[in-house]
Design a protein around this motif. Structure first.
Motif, mmCIF file in Angstrom:
data_model
loop_
_atom_site.group_PDB
_atom_site.id
_atom_site.type_symbol
_atom_site.label_atom_id
_atom_site.label_comp_id
_atom_site.label_asym_id
_atom_site.label_seq_id
_atom_site.Cartn_x
_atom_site.Cartn_y
_atom_site.Cartn_z
ATOM 1 N N PRO A 105 0.833 -1.210 0.000
ATOM 2 C CA PRO A 105 0.000 0.000 0.000
ATOM 3 C C PRO A 105 0.869 1.262 0.000
ATOM 4 C CG PRO A 105 -0.760 -1.565 1.650
ATOM 5 C CD PRO A 105 0.555 -2.068 1.170
ATOM 6 N N PHE A 106 0.354 2.316 -0.588
ATOM 7 C CA PHE A 106 1.120 3.555 -0.729
ATOM 8 C C PHE A 106 1.542 4.124 0.614
ATOM 9 C CE2 PHE A 106 1.459 8.187 -1.459
ATOM 10 C CZ PHE A 106 2.430 8.171 -2.447
ATOM 11 N N GLU A 107 0.739 3.920 1.648
ATOM 12 C CA GLU A 107 1.045 4.491 2.968
ATOM 13 C C GLU A 107 1.754 3.516 3.899
ATOM 14 O OE1 GLU A 107 -2.150 7.773 4.032
ATOM 15 O OE2 GLU A 107 -3.150 5.904 3.439
ATOM 16 N N ALA A 108 2.218 2.393 3.369
ATOM 17 C CA ALA A 108 2.932 1.416 4.195
ATOM 18 C C ALA A 108 4.251 2.001 4.694
ATOM 19 C CB ALA A 108 3.196 0.153 3.393
ATOM 20 N N ASP A 109 4.687 1.537 5.846
ATOM 21 C CA ASP A 109 5.925 2.052 6.444
ATOM 22 C C ASP A 109 7.144 1.784 5.573
ATOM 23 O OD1 ASP A 109 4.495 2.972 8.608
ATOM 24 O OD2 ASP A 109 4.942 1.235 9.873
ATOM 25 N N TYR A 111 7.196 1.635 2.288
ATOM 26 C CA TYR A 111 6.927 1.991 0.896
ATOM 27 C C TYR A 111 8.146 2.587 0.207
ATOM 28 C CZ TYR A 111 4.729 3.781 -3.298
ATOM 29 O OH TYR A 111 4.423 4.014 -4.604
ATOM 30 N N ASP A 112 8.849 3.491 0.878
ATOM 31 C CA ASP A 112 10.002 4.136 0.247
ATOM 32 C C ASP A 112 11.063 3.117 -0.159
ATOM 33 O OD1 ASP A 112 8.777 6.557 0.573
ATOM 34 O OD2 ASP A 112 10.050 7.221 2.244
ATOM 35 N N GLU A 113 11.271 2.128 0.698
ATOM 36 C CA GLU A 113 12.255 1.084 0.404
ATOM 37 C C GLU A 113 11.820 0.251 -0.800
ATOM 38 O OE1 GLU A 113 13.917 -3.014 2.498
ATOM 39 O OE2 GLU A 113 12.953 -1.475 3.730
ATOM 40 N N VAL A 114 10.536 -0.131 -0.818
ATOM 41 C CA VAL A 114 10.015 -0.920 -1.935
ATOM 42 C C VAL A 114 10.068 -0.120 -3.227
ATOM 43 C CG1 VAL A 114 7.937 -2.018 -2.880
ATOM 44 C CG2 VAL A 114 8.562 -2.364 -0.481
ATOM 45 N N TRP A 115 9.690 1.142 -3.165
ATOM 46 C CA TRP A 115 9.726 2.012 -4.343
ATOM 47 C C TRP A 115 11.144 2.086 -4.911
ATOM 48 C CZ3 TRP A 115 6.591 4.893 -7.533
ATOM 49 C CH2 TRP A 115 7.221 5.880 -8.298
ATOM 50 N N ALA A 116 12.122 2.350 -4.067
ATOM 51 C CA ALA A 116 13.493 2.539 -4.519
ATOM 52 C C ALA A 116 14.043 1.270 -5.176
ATOM 53 C CB ALA A 116 14.382 2.969 -3.361
ATOM 54 N N ARG A 117 13.836 0.127 -4.536
ATOM 55 C CA ARG A 117 14.378 -1.115 -5.086
ATOM 56 C C ARG A 117 13.655 -1.524 -6.361
ATOM 57 N NH1 ARG A 117 18.878 -3.814 -5.997
ATOM 58 N NH2 ARG A 117 18.549 -6.072 -6.131
ATOM 59 N N THR A 118 12.335 -1.350 -6.398
ATOM 60 C CA THR A 118 11.568 -1.710 -7.593
ATOM 61 C C THR A 118 11.978 -0.870 -8.785
ATOM 62 O OG1 THR A 118 9.674 -2.396 -6.239
ATOM 63 C CG2 THR A 118 9.256 -1.963 -8.572
ATOM 64 N N LEU A 119 12.095 0.419 -8.598
ATOM 65 C CA LEU A 119 12.513 1.289 -9.704
ATOM 66 C C LEU A 119 13.945 0.986 -10.126
ATOM 67 C CD1 LEU A 119 10.892 3.685 -11.118
ATOM 68 C CD2 LEU A 119 9.853 2.710 -9.072
ATOM 69 N N ALA A 120 14.795 0.656 -9.155
ATOM 70 C CA ALA A 120 16.197 0.364 -9.469
ATOM 71 C C ALA A 120 16.328 -0.877 -10.345
ATOM 72 C CB ALA A 120 16.995 0.191 -8.178
ATOM 73 N N VAL A 121 15.616 -1.943 -9.987
ATOM 74 C CA VAL A 121 15.746 -3.209 -10.711
ATOM 75 C C VAL A 121 14.921 -3.216 -11.993
ATOM 76 C CG1 VAL A 121 15.341 -5.703 -10.595
ATOM 77 C CG2 VAL A 121 16.255 -4.487 -8.611
ATOM 78 N N ASP A 122 13.691 -2.717 -11.927
ATOM 79 C CA ASP A 122 12.759 -2.850 -13.044
ATOM 80 C C ASP A 122 12.917 -1.780 -14.120
ATOM 81 O OD1 ASP A 122 11.837 -4.910 -11.521
ATOM 82 O OD2 ASP A 122 9.787 -4.189 -11.320
ATOM 83 N N LEU A 123 13.551 -0.659 -13.796
ATOM 84 C CA LEU A 123 13.649 0.420 -14.771
ATOM 85 C C LEU A 123 15.071 0.955 -14.917
ATOM 86 C CD1 LEU A 123 12.397 2.413 -16.754
ATOM 87 C CD2 LEU A 123 11.727 3.843 -14.799
ATOM 88 N N THR A 124 15.647 1.464 -13.831
ATOM 89 C CA THR A 124 16.973 2.073 -13.937
ATOM 90 C C THR A 124 18.005 1.076 -14.443
ATOM 91 O OG1 THR A 124 16.423 3.571 -12.127
ATOM 92 C CG2 THR A 124 18.748 3.346 -12.680
ATOM 93 N N ALA A 125 17.907 -0.172 -14.024
ATOM 94 C CA ALA A 125 18.857 -1.191 -14.468
ATOM 95 C C ALA A 125 18.888 -1.324 -15.985
ATOM 96 C CB ALA A 125 18.517 -2.536 -13.826
ATOM 97 N N MET A 126 17.759 -1.107 -16.627
ATOM 98 C CA MET A 126 17.731 -1.190 -18.089
ATOM 99 C C MET A 126 18.593 -0.113 -18.716
ATOM 100 S SD MET A 126 13.843 -2.251 -19.113
ATOM 101 C CE MET A 126 13.057 -3.706 -18.411
ATOM 102 N N THR A 151 1.653 -5.760 -18.543
ATOM 103 C CA THR A 151 0.382 -5.073 -18.770
ATOM 104 C C THR A 151 0.156 -3.996 -17.706
ATOM 105 O OG1 THR A 151 -0.697 -6.930 -17.629
ATOM 106 C CG2 THR A 151 -0.798 -6.904 -20.038
ATOM 107 N N GLU A 152 0.909 -4.060 -16.596
ATOM 108 C CA GLU A 152 0.875 -2.962 -15.613
ATOM 109 C C GLU A 152 1.465 -1.688 -16.202
ATOM 110 O OE1 GLU A 152 -0.343 -2.708 -12.252
ATOM 111 O OE2 GLU A 152 -1.420 -4.432 -13.069
ATOM 112 N N GLY A 153 2.212 -1.807 -17.285
ATOM 113 C CA GLY A 153 2.720 -0.644 -17.990
ATOM 114 C C GLY A 153 1.696 -0.028 -18.920
ATOM 115 N N PRO A 158 -4.550 -1.562 -7.992
ATOM 116 C CA PRO A 158 -4.367 -0.981 -6.654
ATOM 117 C C PRO A 158 -3.325 -1.747 -5.843
ATOM 118 C CG PRO A 158 -6.705 -1.196 -7.172
ATOM 119 C CD PRO A 158 -5.966 -1.925 -8.248
ATOM 120 N N GLY A 159 -2.508 -1.029 -5.105
ATOM 121 C CA GLY A 159 -1.518 -1.653 -4.251
ATOM 122 C C GLY A 159 -0.222 -2.016 -4.928
ATOM 123 N N HIS A 160 -0.108 -1.710 -6.231
ATOM 124 C CA HIS A 160 1.099 -2.041 -6.991
ATOM 125 C C HIS A 160 1.734 -0.792 -7.600
ATOM 126 C CE1 HIS A 160 -0.875 -5.971 -6.781
ATOM 127 N NE2 HIS A 160 0.291 -6.522 -7.078
#
Length: 259
Positions: A105-109, A111-126, A151-153, A158-160
């Motif tokens: 969830p967006f307001e999870a404690d 969230y910042d950690e999940v956001w950073a790692r997800t963007l790093a692996v799924d996008l920036t790494a490319m 297809t999420e692109g 919700p929640g992703h």
């Protein structure tokens, strides 16, 4: 009688680098490309399973070598590309398949950690793999970049939000680089898989999978990793020389279903 067609549908003799090759769509892609005659650099953050994939390919008569690499580490990626070029003599096809997913969830404690790692692996790494491979792709006769989005692109769940944002980014990056590299003959495309039977979906109960597929897809089933791999292969062929900047759903009809 001489052939009328001039464009090759073969990747035999090409060098293909596949990230996230230890399982799921990445494993299927590495095996398929090797079956079709390409030399495969199989890359994953987990050493033992990706070495197992490369060994499986070699046992079947194919040409593959495994590398363990965290694609979110720029220095590690640059070293990886250098080693692949030394081993195989170049790179013709880059397949950015590595990815992670976390529903939070967006307001999870955390969230910042999940956001950073997800963007790093799924996008920036490319951007790291493409920038490092680009000088070698420029020397190829048929350079191809295929990014695996989702297809999420093309929509949202919700929640992703971290995963959805990253995959929208992959689509945008693909389109932008297709325009930037088009004058050099480098094609850049992405595939947007829908519900596929991979490690990411393994924990979903079978009954829930079947219910979702019946309600959301035209084919009323989950896809198989190899079905995605074949579309990746199609975009990587020399004959796919006039296809660039596309975001191709491989989703059993999920994105077209309105009700």
């Amino acid at each position: 009688m001489p052939r009328l067609s001039r464009l090759s549908r073969s990747v035999a003799g090409k060098v293909a680098l596949v990230t996230g090759a230890a399982s799921g769509m990445g494993r299927a892609t590495a095996i398929l490309f090797a079956d079709e005659g390409a030399a495969v650099a199989a890359v994953d953050v987990n050493r033992e399973p990706v070495e197992s994939v490369a060994a499986e390919i070699r046992a079947a008569g194919g040409n593959a070598r495994a590398w363990a690499c965290d694609v979110a580490d720029r220095a590690a990626v640059e070293q990886l590309i250098a080693e692949v070029v030394v081993q195989f003599g170049g790179i013709d096809i880059l397949i950015n398949n590595a990815g992670i997913a976390a529903a939070v969830p967006f307001e999870a404690d955390n969230y910042d950690e999940v956001w950073a790692r997800t963007l790093a692996v799924d996008l920036t790494a490319m951007t790291y793999t493409i920038r490092a491979a680009l000088p070698h792709l420029r020397r190829s006769e048929s350079p191809r970049i295929v990014n695996i989005a989702s297809t999420e692109g093309l929509g949202a769940t919700p929640g992703h939000s971290a995963y959805t944002a990253a995959k929208h980014g992959v689509v945008g990056l693909t389109r932008s680089l297709a325009l930037e590299f088009g004058k050099e003959g480098i094609t850049v495309n992405c595939i947007c898989p829908g519900p596929i039977r991979t490690a990411m979906t393994e924990a979903i109960p079978e009954e829930a999978k079947e219910r979702y597929a019946r309600q959301r897809t035209a084919l009323r089933r989950y896809g198989l990793p190899e079905e995605v791999a074949h579309l990746t292969l199609s975009l990587a062929m020399p004959a796919a020389s006039f296809v660039t900047g596309v975001a191709l759903p491989v989703d059993g009809g999920l994105t077209i279903r309105r009700a």
